[in-house]
Each structure stands twice: as C-alpha cells, then as structure tokens.
Design a protein around this motif. Structure first.
Motif, PDB file in Angstrom:
ATOM      1  N   PHE A  36       0.854  -1.180   0.000  1.00 10.07           N
ATOM      2  CA  PHE A  36       0.000   0.000   0.000  1.00 10.07           C
ATOM      3  C   PHE A  36       0.890   1.228   0.000  1.00 10.07           C
ATOM      4  O   PHE A  36       2.077   1.155   0.326  1.00 10.07           O
ATOM      5  N   ARG A  37       0.306   2.361  -0.348  1.00  6.81           N
ATOM      6  CA  ARG A  37       1.045   3.607  -0.261  1.00  6.81           C
ATOM      7  C   ARG A  37       0.140   4.707   0.284  1.00  6.81           C
ATOM      8  O   ARG A  37      -1.075   4.648   0.154  1.00  6.81           O
ATOM      9  N   GLN A  38       0.799   5.681   0.894  1.00  3.78           N
ATOM     10  CA  GLN A  38       0.048   6.743   1.547  1.00  3.78           C
ATOM     11  C   GLN A  38       0.781   8.068   1.395  1.00  3.78           C
ATOM     12  O   GLN A  38       2.000   8.133   1.604  1.00  3.78           O
ATOM     13  N   ARG A  44      -4.770   5.167   2.752  1.00  2.00           N
ATOM     14  CA  ARG A  44      -3.794   4.285   2.121  1.00  2.00           C
ATOM     15  C   ARG A  44      -4.392   3.661   0.875  1.00  2.00           C
ATOM     16  O   ARG A  44      -5.524   3.165   0.884  1.00  2.00           O
ATOM     17  N   TYR A  93       3.927   0.912   2.278  1.00  2.07           N
ATOM     18  CA  TYR A  93       3.780  -0.006   3.394  1.00  2.07           C
ATOM     19  C   TYR A  93       3.557  -1.431   2.899  1.00  2.07           C
ATOM     20  O   TYR A  93       2.814  -1.659   1.943  1.00  2.07           O
ATOM     21  N   THR A 109      -7.691  -2.056   3.426  1.00  4.70           N
ATOM     22  CA  THR A 109      -6.706  -2.099   4.500  1.00  4.70           C
ATOM     23  C   THR A 109      -7.198  -2.943   5.673  1.00  4.70           C
ATOM     24  O   THR A 109      -6.395  -3.547   6.380  1.00  4.70           O
TER      25      THR A 109
END
Length: 124
Positions: A36-38, A44, A93, A109
């Motif tokens: 994941f990315r944020q 996310r 992440y 998530t």
C-alpha cells in the motif's frame, strides 16, 4: 512474533526505477501480503498483492509499471517499480495476514492484520 520490515525507499528522478523489499518474520502458516502507499494523512491506497496461493494483483494506477514478486526461501516480498512518476511519491507499506484474502477485498486495509513501518519513495 510477526514483524514486517520494509526497505528500498529512496529519492529518484521521474522515469527511474526502484525495488522495495519487505521481509516477513514470524509467520508459521500461509499468509497473504500486499503493498500500500500513503501520501500524508490521505487514505492508504492499495498497490499490489501477493496472495497466499501465489496469485498476484496490481492496481490499475500502476499496472504495466509495477510488479510484485516473492522469494519464499527468504520470506521477502518485492515491489519492482519502473518508469516512476511524480504521483508515485508516497510512503509505501507492506501488509500481511494469515490465510487468504478474497481477491475482491485485496485493496481493503481492513483485510490486513500486520503492517510494516513503511519506506519513503520520493520522485522528482
């Protein structure tokens, strides 16, 4: 004690490549993993998944540029990122849970129990 440790984040120019790694410690059973990315406090965003059965999914936003793979001998999940764009800048992440995640839910998530600390990718 389950732990996920990411590495490989860096600053890179647009068009460049990076490979992120996530080592999973402490799992005794099959497990599913995801990237994941944020950005900041935004939600996310799912990037890719590697299912407990080896199935792979990649988000449409990165399809054709990002690939996910896993080395089962070292319990390491990789995210190969090519042709990076400014909008790929984020904290990435690694996430995991024991067992399966239905393919239709892989972007949620809430489906993942364990998270790493993240690794920063900055594209300029």
């Amino acid at each position: 004690h389950v732990q996920l440790v990411e590495s490989g984040g860096s600053s890179v120019q647009a068009g460049g490549s990076l490979r992120l790694s996530c080592v999973a410690f402490g799992f005794r059973d099959r497990y599913s993993m995801g990237w994941f990315r944020q950005v900041g406090d935004n939600e996310r965003e799912a990037v890719a998944r590697f299912g407990d059965d080896g199935s792979i999914r990649v988000a449409d936003s990165v399809a054709g540029r990002f690939n996910v793979s896993k080395d089962t001998a070292t319990n390491t999940l990789y995210l190969q990122m090519n042709n990076l764009k400014l909008e790929d800048s984020a904290r990435y992440y690694c996430a995991a849970r024991v067992g399966s995640i239905w393919v239709g839910f892989w972007t949620r998530t809430s489906q993942y129990t364990y998270w790493g600390q993240g690794t920063q990718v900055t594209v300029s």
